[in-house]
Design an enzyme around this catalytic site. Structure first.
Site, PDB file in Angstrom:
ATOM      1  N   ALA A 113     -54.031 -12.718   9.437  1.00 40.72           N
ATOM      2  CA  ALA A 113     -53.170 -11.472  10.046  1.00 40.72           C
ATOM      3  C   ALA A 113     -51.910 -11.066   9.502  1.00 40.72           C
ATOM      4  O   ALA A 113     -51.287 -12.050   8.659  1.00 40.72           O
ATOM      5  CB  ALA A 113     -53.037 -12.091  11.452  1.00 40.72           C
ATOM      6  N   CYS A 232     -44.999 -16.083   0.139  1.00 46.48           N
ATOM      7  CA  CYS A 232     -43.851 -15.061  -0.275  1.00 46.48           C
ATOM      8  C   CYS A 232     -42.565 -15.666  -0.306  1.00 46.48           C
ATOM      9  O   CYS A 232     -41.524 -15.354   0.352  1.00 46.48           O
ATOM     10  CB  CYS A 232     -43.737 -13.535   0.942  1.00 46.48           C
ATOM     11  SG  CYS A 232     -43.806 -14.439   2.470  1.00 46.48           S
TER      12      CYS A 232
HETATM   13  N1  SAM Z   1     -52.489 -12.345   4.761  1.00 43.84           N
HETATM   14  C1  SAM Z   1     -51.534 -11.655   5.628  1.00 43.84           C
HETATM   15  C2  SAM Z   1     -51.606 -10.223   5.087  1.00 43.84           C
HETATM   16  O1  SAM Z   1     -51.813 -10.012   3.929  1.00 43.84           O
HETATM   17  O2  SAM Z   1     -51.500  -9.212   5.859  1.00 43.84           O
HETATM   18  C3  SAM Z   1     -50.229 -12.274   5.746  1.00 43.84           C
HETATM   19  C4  SAM Z   1     -50.501 -13.861   5.945  1.00 43.84           C
HETATM   20  S1  SAM Z   1     -49.129 -14.470   6.673  1.00 43.84           S
HETATM   21  C5  SAM Z   1     -48.306 -14.903   4.981  1.00 43.84           C
HETATM   22  C6  SAM Z   1     -49.595 -15.874   7.024  1.00 43.84           C
HETATM   23  C7  SAM Z   1     -50.567 -16.097   8.261  1.00 43.84           C
HETATM   24  O3  SAM Z   1     -50.844 -17.538   8.398  1.00 43.84           O
HETATM   25  C8  SAM Z   1     -49.682 -15.653   9.357  1.00 43.84           C
HETATM   26  O4  SAM Z   1     -50.938 -15.007  10.099  1.00 43.84           O
HETATM   27  C9  SAM Z   1     -49.801 -17.046  10.312  1.00 43.84           C
HETATM   28  O5  SAM Z   1     -50.195 -16.715  11.608  1.00 43.84           O
HETATM   29  C10 SAM Z   1     -51.003 -17.906   9.840  1.00 43.84           C
HETATM   30  N2  SAM Z   1     -50.552 -19.320   9.841  1.00 43.84           N
HETATM   31  C11 SAM Z   1     -49.612 -20.092  10.245  1.00 43.84           C
HETATM   32  N3  SAM Z   1     -50.003 -21.425  10.341  1.00 43.84           N
HETATM   33  C12 SAM Z   1     -51.266 -21.672   9.969  1.00 43.84           C
HETATM   34  C13 SAM Z   1     -51.838 -22.600   9.946  1.00 43.84           C
HETATM   35  N4  SAM Z   1     -51.558 -24.012   9.978  1.00 43.84           N
HETATM   36  N5  SAM Z   1     -53.023 -22.607   9.034  1.00 43.84           N
HETATM   37  C14 SAM Z   1     -53.522 -21.412   8.959  1.00 43.84           C
HETATM   38  N6  SAM Z   1     -52.896 -20.087   8.951  1.00 43.84           N
HETATM   39  C15 SAM Z   1     -51.781 -20.319   9.493  1.00 43.84           C
END
Ligand code: SAM
Length: 472
Positions: A113, A232
């Protein structure tokens, strides 16, 4: 902009870090806006004509001279493009250089997301490839599903699972992308409020979480499969140190990527295992802070002991088809006029709504269904009532819709009224279901924005109410 001292200190000896230039670019207030066109909807030759500057490492990525109101552009809602930070578009190069994208692949975007990487991945894989786009946080899955719907592709399954759930899919994916949650220093320029949330402690917590996520997901990667890891964050603990940890913990090798020296991307080599990583500094590239590294899983799996993975793939037997889910031959007849080709799909019913899934994913859907929670799969077509399809919005913006349906092209103001979900006044001789389209003034492309139903003296607006724009 008050950059955290501890961050600046931690970067002193990191390759490519130039404190003065780094501080200056954060002070300058410059904002970079970039979008990535949807090649399934927008012809690249037309985009080139607009003389937008191209993102050097992405075929469909372009910089905009300033930030327009995307909300007030009907083509944004039609899925013509995705607003994405330029550095992260390098994922396209990383995939092209490490994976044979002409093959039918199973790709997982684990932390997906709101969908930036997923829409990019979908644009570079073949139609016979399947993308599983996963987001663990429930409140973020809706926006992911919305962006996937607008992108229009049928070969995507959106899931809402914890990384540990993927242990049930051992050796399943050819490619896994982990765009990990991180401490976020790379986005300080775009989001200065994030500075106050940054701390050394949080960097440590993020690094631990990144290891947990990777440990959970590695069994799902096939031997010989490719893992792409990105953040990032500028912090080495979340970048090069994670690459070292991956190599020490799993049988993976680091993959070197070719980067054109004029791009300004800095190749780093990790301290212990000499893994390649690619750093994007905003004073060197036209984009935000980003790190990416690619790995190949060697044969015979992982080094660490993974307990609790008894649910091997072989045990995930597709469940027998439920009669209630069956779509009848008559119903398929009704669908024929709405789709480019009904033969390319199999159809299932969920809560009375028919969903089209590419025919070659029948087994995969069953396997994924028995292992994960599926939020959305394929393209929702609508419900069939008395031999009439009440078409779903997903179908309107999909790439599988028949081009010969009744359409009505509307100007920008009418399109925006439609997107606000207010009643629109139109003059037409058409009756029944009509696909509203809009063409950008530059002539870029004409794209469907949704359905209306035209009656004797009015028309009903079928834009999804939860997506309506509130902007006046
Ligand atoms: N890939 C996305 C994009 O390009 O639009 C952005 C991703 S963002 C950097 C990281 C994502 O990892 C977030 O959507 C967050 O909700 C999710 N996240 C948070 N904790 C997590 C966990 N323990 N395991 C997997 N994903 C997680």
């Amino acid at each position: 902009m008050n950059l955290p001292n501890a961050l600046i200190q931690s970067l002193q000896n990191v390759k490519g870090f130039d404190e003065d230039a780094f501080r200056e670019v954060h002070q300058s207030g410059t904002q970079i806006v970039s979008i990535r066109f949807n090649p399934a909807k927008v012809d690249n030759r037309i985009t080139n004509n607009e003389q937008l500057q191209q993102v050097p490492w992405n075929m469909n990525g372009y910089y905009l001279p300033q930030r327009p109101s995307f909300t007030l552009d009907p083509l944004f809602h039609a899925g013509a493009y995705y607003v994405q930070e330029a550095s992260s578009m390098f994922l396209e190069e990383a995939l092209k250089q490490t994976v044979d994208l002409t093959k039918p692949l199973k790709v997982l975007d684990l932390c997906a997301a709101p969908g930036g990487k997923s829409t990019l991945i979908q644009s570079v894989i073949s139609k016979k490839s399947l993308l599983v786009s996963n987001e663990v946080i429930k409140s973020r899955v809706n926006i992911l599903a919305e962006n996937i719907i607008k992108w229009g592709a049928a070969n995507v399954i959106v899931t809402n699972n914890d990384p540990s759930d993927f242990k049930r899919l051992q050796n399943y994916f050819d490619v896994i992308v982990v765009d990990a949650p991180c401490s976020g220093s790379g986005l300080f320029r775009k989001d200065p409020d994030a500075i106050s949330e940054w701390s050394e402690n949080n960097v440590q917590l993020c690094a631990q979480r990144q290891q947990r996520i990777l440990a959970d997901i590695m069994p799902a990667l096939k031997d010989g499969g490719v893992l792409i890891y990105s953040t990032c964050s500028y912090s080495q603990q979340e970048d090069e140190a994670i690459a070292d940890w991956l190599i020490e913990t799993f049988k993976v090798e680091s993959l070197q990527l070719k980067v054109d020296s004029v791009w300004g991307i800095v190749e780093t080599i990790s301290n212990k295992e000499k893994a390649y990583g690619y750093r994007f500094y905003p004073d060197k590239v036209k984009g935000e802070g980003f790190f990416i590294a690619a790995f190949k899983k060697q044969s015979s799996g992982i080094n660490i002991n993974n307990e609790g993975e008894s649910n091997a793939l072989a045990s995930l037997k597709p469940k027998a088809k439920n009669k209630k889910d069956a779509v009848t031959a008559n119903e398929i007849e009704v669908l024929k006029s709405y789709l480019i080709s009904v033969d390319d799909f199999f159809f299932i019913k969920q809560n009375e709504e028919v969903i089209a899934i590419p025919i070659h994913f029948e087994d995969d859907l069953a396997i994924i269904k028995s292992a994960l929670y599926i939020k959305k799969a394929g393209v929702k077509l609508g419900s069939i009532i008395r031999s009439e399809l009440i078409p779903a919005h997903d179908l309107a913006v999909s790439n599988i819709i028949n081009n010969n349906l009744p359409t009505l092209n509307v100007d920008k103001e009418t399109a925006l009224q439609y997107l606000r979900k207010v009643e629109i006044v139109i003059e037409t001789n058409l009756k029944g279901w009509v696909l509203l389209t809009h063409q950008q003034s530059t002539g870029c492309c004409t794209l469907p924005i949704g359905w209306i139903k035209v009656m004797a003296n009015r028309s009903n607006n079928y834009y999804p109410k939860e997506w309506r724009i509130l902007n006046k």
